[in-house]
Design a protein around this motif. Sequence first.
Motif, PDB file in Angstrom:
ATOM      1  N   GLU A   1       0.836  -1.193   0.000  1.00 59.53           N
ATOM      2  CA  GLU A   1       0.000   0.000   0.000  1.00 59.53           C
ATOM      3  C   GLU A   1       0.876   1.250   0.000  1.00 59.53           C
ATOM      4  O   GLU A   1       1.821   1.364   0.776  1.00 59.53           O
ATOM      5  CB  GLU A   1      -0.906   0.003   1.229  1.00 59.53           C
ATOM      6  CG  GLU A   1      -1.910   1.119   1.217  1.00 59.53           C
ATOM      7  CD  GLU A   1      -2.873   1.025   2.382  1.00 59.53           C
ATOM      8  OE1 GLU A   1      -3.326   2.079   2.819  1.00 59.53           O
ATOM      9  OE2 GLU A   1      -3.160  -0.093   2.836  1.00 59.53           O
ATOM     10  N   TYR A   2       0.570   2.172  -0.876  1.00 57.51           N
ATOM     11  CA  TYR A   2       1.338   3.399  -1.055  1.00 57.51           C
ATOM     12  C   TYR A   2       0.477   4.565  -0.599  1.00 57.51           C
ATOM     13  O   TYR A   2      -0.592   4.802  -1.149  1.00 57.51           O
ATOM     14  CB  TYR A   2       1.712   3.547  -2.533  1.00 57.51           C
ATOM     15  CG  TYR A   2       2.596   4.718  -2.863  1.00 57.51           C
ATOM     16  CD1 TYR A   2       3.934   4.716  -2.505  1.00 57.51           C
ATOM     17  CD2 TYR A   2       2.099   5.817  -3.540  1.00 57.51           C
ATOM     18  CE1 TYR A   2       4.754   5.775  -2.823  1.00 57.51           C
ATOM     19  CE2 TYR A   2       2.907   6.881  -3.864  1.00 57.51           C
ATOM     20  CZ  TYR A   2       4.239   6.860  -3.500  1.00 57.51           C
ATOM     21  OH  TYR A   2       5.046   7.912  -3.818  1.00 57.51           O
ATOM     22  N   GLY A   3       0.925   5.273   0.434  1.00 61.63           N
ATOM     23  CA  GLY A   3       0.102   6.360   0.945  1.00 61.63           C
ATOM     24  C   GLY A   3       0.918   7.360   1.739  1.00 61.63           C
ATOM     25  O   GLY A   3       2.139   7.238   1.872  1.00 61.63           O
ATOM     26  N   PRO A   4       0.268   8.362   2.287  1.00 63.15           N
ATOM     27  CA  PRO A   4       0.973   9.396   3.048  1.00 63.15           C
ATOM     28  C   PRO A   4       1.536   8.843   4.362  1.00 63.15           C
ATOM     29  O   PRO A   4       0.869   8.092   5.070  1.00 63.15           O
ATOM     30  CB  PRO A   4      -0.095  10.452   3.299  1.00 63.15           C
ATOM     31  CG  PRO A   4      -1.396   9.758   3.132  1.00 63.15           C
ATOM     32  CD  PRO A   4      -1.170   8.622   2.199  1.00 63.15           C
ATOM     33  N   VAL A   5       2.778   9.214   4.662  1.00 65.00           N
ATOM     34  CA  VAL A   5       3.475   8.783   5.874  1.00 65.00           C
ATOM     35  C   VAL A   5       4.318   9.951   6.366  1.00 65.00           C
ATOM     36  O   VAL A   5       4.895  10.692   5.572  1.00 65.00           O
ATOM     37  CB  VAL A   5       4.397   7.569   5.601  1.00 65.00           C
ATOM     38  CG1 VAL A   5       5.171   7.171   6.839  1.00 65.00           C
ATOM     39  CG2 VAL A   5       3.608   6.392   5.081  1.00 65.00           C
TER      40      VAL A   5
ATOM     41  N   THR B   1       5.676   3.468   0.954  1.00 66.20           N
ATOM     42  CA  THR B   1       5.106   2.154   1.241  1.00 66.20           C
ATOM     43  C   THR B   1       5.412   1.731   2.675  1.00 66.20           C
ATOM     44  O   THR B   1       4.951   0.679   3.112  1.00 66.20           O
ATOM     45  CB  THR B   1       5.655   1.086   0.276  1.00 66.20           C
ATOM     46  OG1 THR B   1       7.074   1.054   0.382  1.00 66.20           O
ATOM     47  CG2 THR B   1       5.234   1.380  -1.155  1.00 66.20           C
ATOM     48  N   ALA B   2       6.180   2.527   3.411  1.00 72.81           N
ATOM     49  CA  ALA B   2       6.486   2.225   4.811  1.00 72.81           C
ATOM     50  C   ALA B   2       5.202   2.313   5.629  1.00 72.81           C
ATOM     51  O   ALA B   2       4.331   3.145   5.363  1.00 72.81           O
ATOM     52  CB  ALA B   2       7.526   3.199   5.354  1.00 72.81           C
TER      53      ALA B   2
ATOM     54  N   TYR C   1      -1.803  10.713  10.416  1.00 77.36           N
ATOM     55  CA  TYR C   1      -1.009   9.903   9.499  1.00 77.36           C
ATOM     56  C   TYR C   1      -0.138   8.939  10.292  1.00 77.36           C
ATOM     57  O   TYR C   1       0.241   9.217  11.438  1.00 77.36           O
ATOM     58  CB  TYR C   1      -0.088  10.788   8.654  1.00 77.36           C
ATOM     59  CG  TYR C   1      -0.818  11.780   7.793  1.00 77.36           C
ATOM     60  CD1 TYR C   1      -1.477  11.379   6.646  1.00 77.36           C
ATOM     61  CD2 TYR C   1      -0.835  13.130   8.125  1.00 77.36           C
ATOM     62  CE1 TYR C   1      -2.132  12.293   5.843  1.00 77.36           C
ATOM     63  CE2 TYR C   1      -1.497  14.047   7.336  1.00 77.36           C
ATOM     64  CZ  TYR C   1      -2.141  13.616   6.196  1.00 77.36           C
ATOM     65  OH  TYR C   1      -2.805  14.523   5.417  1.00 77.36           O
ATOM     66  N   PRO C   2       0.230   7.800   9.692  1.00 74.79           N
ATOM     67  CA  PRO C   2       1.204   6.922  10.350  1.00 74.79           C
ATOM     68  C   PRO C   2       2.561   7.623  10.410  1.00 74.79           C
ATOM     69  O   PRO C   2       2.920   8.377   9.506  1.00 74.79           O
ATOM     70  CB  PRO C   2       1.262   5.684   9.451  1.00 74.79           C
ATOM     71  CG  PRO C   2       0.547   6.028   8.208  1.00 74.79           C
ATOM     72  CD  PRO C   2      -0.259   7.250   8.442  1.00 74.79           C
ATOM     73  N   VAL C   3       3.301   7.387  11.493  1.00 71.08           N
ATOM     74  CA  VAL C   3       4.598   8.034  11.665  1.00 71.08           C
ATOM     75  C   VAL C   3       5.678   6.969  11.793  1.00 71.08           C
ATOM     76  O   VAL C   3       5.502   5.970  12.480  1.00 71.08           O
ATOM     77  CB  VAL C   3       4.596   8.985  12.888  1.00 71.08           C
ATOM     78  CG1 VAL C   3       4.341   8.248  14.176  1.00 71.08           C
ATOM     79  CG2 VAL C   3       5.890   9.754  12.983  1.00 71.08           C
ATOM     80  N   VAL C   4       6.795   7.184  11.085  1.00 76.38           N
ATOM     81  CA  VAL C   4       7.950   6.294  11.141  1.00 76.38           C
ATOM     82  C   VAL C   4       9.102   7.094  11.729  1.00 76.38           C
ATOM     83  O   VAL C   4       9.484   8.134  11.186  1.00 76.38           O
ATOM     84  CB  VAL C   4       8.314   5.768   9.730  1.00 76.38           C
ATOM     85  CG1 VAL C   4       9.574   4.924   9.788  1.00 76.38           C
ATOM     86  CG2 VAL C   4       7.160   4.977   9.144  1.00 76.38           C
TER      87      VAL C   4
END
Length: 82
Positions: free
Chosen positions: A8-12, A28-29, A43-46
């Motif tokens: 899945e490719y999205g905002p991160v 994709t992370a 948003y998901p955060v890395v």
Amino acid sequence: MQQDKQPEYGPVVFRDRSAGFAFLTRSTASSDQTIEWDDGNTYPVVDVEISSESHPFYTGKARTVDSEGRIAKFERRYGDES
């Protein structure tokens, strides 16, 4: 192309905690952690260990190599063996 095999490719949001630096991009992370961004969306955060804000090369705190010492060491080891 098989749809089930693509990540899945999205905002991160990528965040460097040591420098207090974060930026929003598409990737994709994935992550279980989330953060509320400036636009009000979540948003998901890395978390990353190093970024352009904390890397010595980009901050100007990089150490220079003592090239004269390396040359002298080479000449002592291999120089004038006649």
